[in-house]
Design a protein around this motif. Sequence first.
Motif, short mmCIF file in Angstrom:
data_model
loop_
_atom_site.label_atom_id
_atom_site.label_comp_id
_atom_site.label_asym_id
_atom_site.label_seq_id
_atom_site.Cartn_x
_atom_site.Cartn_y
_atom_site.Cartn_z
N UNK A 12 0.84 -1.19 0.00
CA UNK A 12 0.00 0.00 0.00
C UNK A 12 0.88 1.25 0.00
N UNK A 13 0.46 2.23 -0.79
CA UNK A 13 1.19 3.49 -0.84
C UNK A 13 0.17 4.63 -0.85
N UNK A 14 0.38 5.62 0.01
CA UNK A 14 -0.49 6.79 0.06
C UNK A 14 0.35 8.06 -0.02
N UNK A 25 3.92 11.01 2.88
CA UNK A 25 4.04 9.81 2.04
C UNK A 25 4.25 8.61 2.96
N UNK A 26 3.36 7.63 2.84
CA UNK A 26 3.46 6.44 3.68
C UNK A 26 3.42 5.22 2.77
N UNK A 69 7.24 9.36 5.56
CA UNK A 69 8.03 10.50 5.10
C UNK A 69 7.12 11.73 5.18
N UNK A 70 7.31 12.56 6.22
CA UNK A 70 6.42 13.68 6.50
C UNK A 70 7.24 14.97 6.56
N UNK A 71 6.78 15.98 5.83
CA UNK A 71 7.47 17.28 5.80
C UNK A 71 6.45 18.37 6.10
N UNK A 72 6.73 19.20 7.10
CA UNK A 72 5.92 20.36 7.42
C UNK A 72 6.76 21.60 7.16
N UNK A 123 10.30 21.21 8.84
CA UNK A 123 10.35 20.16 9.86
C UNK A 123 10.15 18.82 9.16
N UNK A 124 11.18 17.98 9.15
CA UNK A 124 11.15 16.71 8.41
C UNK A 124 11.08 15.55 9.41
N UNK A 125 10.15 14.64 9.17
CA UNK A 125 10.01 13.43 9.98
C UNK A 125 10.06 12.23 9.04
#
Length: 805
Positions: A452-454, A488-489, A515-518, A527-529
């Motif tokens: 799965x990709x979102x 992106x997950x 992969x989360x960027x705010x 802010x990168x997670x």
Amino acid sequence: MKFFWTLLLLIYFSSLSQAQNTPVTQFIIKGKIVDEQKQPVPFGNIALYQTSDSTLTTGAVSEEDGTFSISTKPGSYYIKITVLSYRERVIKNVQVSTQDVQLGVLTLKASAEMLEEVVVKGQKSQMEMQLDKRVFNIGQDLANIGGNAAEILDNVPSVAVDVEGNVSLRGSQNVRILIDGKPSGLAGISSPDALRQLQGNMIERVEVITNPSSRYDAEGEVGIINIVLKKNVNQGVNGSFTANVGYPDNYGGSFDVSYRKNKINLFSSYGFNYRSAPGYGSSFQQFNDVTDSGIDTTFSYSETNKRTRGGTSHNFRVGMDYYLNDKNILTGSFLYRRSDGRNSSRFEYSDFDGTGQLIRTVYRSEQEKEPEDNIELALSYRKEFAQKGRSLTADFKWIETNELELASYIQEEPDATIFQRASNTEDERNALFQVDYIHPIGEKGKWEAGLKSTNRLLNNDFLVEELAGENSWVGQEGFDNYLTYTENIHAAYLMAGNQFRKFSLQAGVRGEFSDIIVERPELDEKNIRRYFNLFPSAHLSYEINKSKSVQLSYSYRLSRPGFRELLPFSGISDARSIMVGNPRLNPEYTHSLEGGYLLNFENGSLLSSAYYRYRTGVIQRISIVDSIGFRRMFPVNLATQNAYGLEFNASYTIQNWWRLNGNINFYRAITSGSFEGQSLYSDAYTWTTRATSKMTFFKRLDFQAGINYRAPQDIPQGRELSSYSIDLGLSTDVLKGRGTLTLNVRDLLNTRKRRLIIEEEGQYSNSVSQGRVRQTLLTFTYRLNQQKDSKSRERDSEDDSENGG
């Protein structure tokens, strides 16, 4: 001998090839169905079965003049004609040989008695209990008819919806909400208010999965709530039409229609609603100086407010199932939602000095427009292999949401009048792709795997301005910025299970890369997670006998902070109590362990559950008061939590006309953390319960009474007091069973209020809020070629939800 077998095989394949190339002659079976007054019966279901093994071959639907025609190959058949409120008729010994068959005029006899029998015996239970989930059939709960999705969830045992529309399960808001097993803008991906825009008449049932397996997303501390929308796959034209009117202002209508013929099933639904729902609130705030000589009150104020939330909403859905053959199904659907919110509020503040003398009175009013568009496109493919239980599914979904909030404010002070305006733009885009494969092992085992990709992109532009002069608006510092959120997950899972006599074991693991960027471009802040986690799960069950079974399950899950928790800005309706977000939030992680005992007996069932959750990085809202008494609340990762609970769900039929459902949940949460040297420890005990009694009189009149109760509980920095509400419903069938009239009253005594006390060093607060007052609603439903409960629709919906995991 070898030559003999070779020759035999050549003859066989030659004849097979010739048979495949020879077209099969088709003939037509014709007829006409009428009632006892010789009037045509339209949209009747005519099914053709083989006489030899009763296999359903094909079928047709009668036209408006009652005529029908069925194309089939030569053979021996029988025909079964079924139409709602008529006796079923069977035509035996239909022989198709060398010509078309004319059955002539076929008369159907009305049968009100049979209709009553079907409705009573075929009625699904309001609550169906399984070890891994609980299913709540919405149409059987009279309190839900005519309501929206938020109100329906608020009536589901162990589920609560607060004034802002936030959903919690077993006391926690970290719950994953899906539509047909997948993320959706209808469930409020970024805005919790979206659930209020989804008409309940479009919902088939709600599934509560408290400890999901690795097949499901790891998101959601306490589990998953899956909302399954209606979709009918019966042959011919089927549907239902609903209209409702209520007080306070609540007007709407909807339809759910499908057409099934041969390989194609078309389905569509539409819902419209207008609401204007008033709400009320009041609070008292007191601020103190703590000195060696004691506590001195320096400032206090009381606040009252009146709010109205409402507007219009439209939900339109259309789709098609195409049966390539009996093993392959292709489904496409399109959904559009449009809402035009109209909200208003008025606050009155009375300020007092340290001696309790009134200093001044301030008034603040708000007018807000909130237009929103949501578009969703979904494609899915399902393949069933010849081996029973082996399947492959692939799904794609595209979601696009555009929301704009425009608000104007007027603040009237003794010596000045302040004019402000605010705009908040949220544009969101989501794309989802997943594939799942299930392969049987032996007679009762299977293994499965999936990918799965979102991808999610959200842009938020927030601005508050104040009128400084004639037509001169000036941006307010700290309330003007732009934020982008990219998520992106990518996930994969592997799971296997088998049954060993009375034991069943299922275990799996899911891997998710986040992969989360705010970003806040104006401040050059990013802010990168990025993190990867493995999420194992295990389920063990033991069948004591046919009516008793036990289960033990474990899962490891996470809860990513919601978008609004990350936003550094918020609305300013109440200028003295502002809630903001924190872009630096990290996800919470949860170890969840649950045991269950399911007892089925002759007249009901009982599901007992015990659960334990250990959470790290718990997000808590902190309240800070500045020097002039204005409160600012924001979330931080500051605590760990141990949560324990016992839950009991029961369903019991006293007589055929009297059914009871009940739920009670005992919950304890020990939260330990600190912020800036301040200890934020709490040990919360609470319990909730919901009980409903549904009685049927004279075979047509249903009466339901329900009560909800939430006990008081401690929270960090304060205590939430108890609340309760009573719902009533009355329903009767009309138009020979084709229609149903329902009258319900939600919160009969107008007691569904949230009462909160915050008492700590330097401040005291006592507040009461009521986001929804007593609601009275009259609903009319008309069914076209459809009984109250459609078995085939139920099966189809179950397939949809399973595929969406």
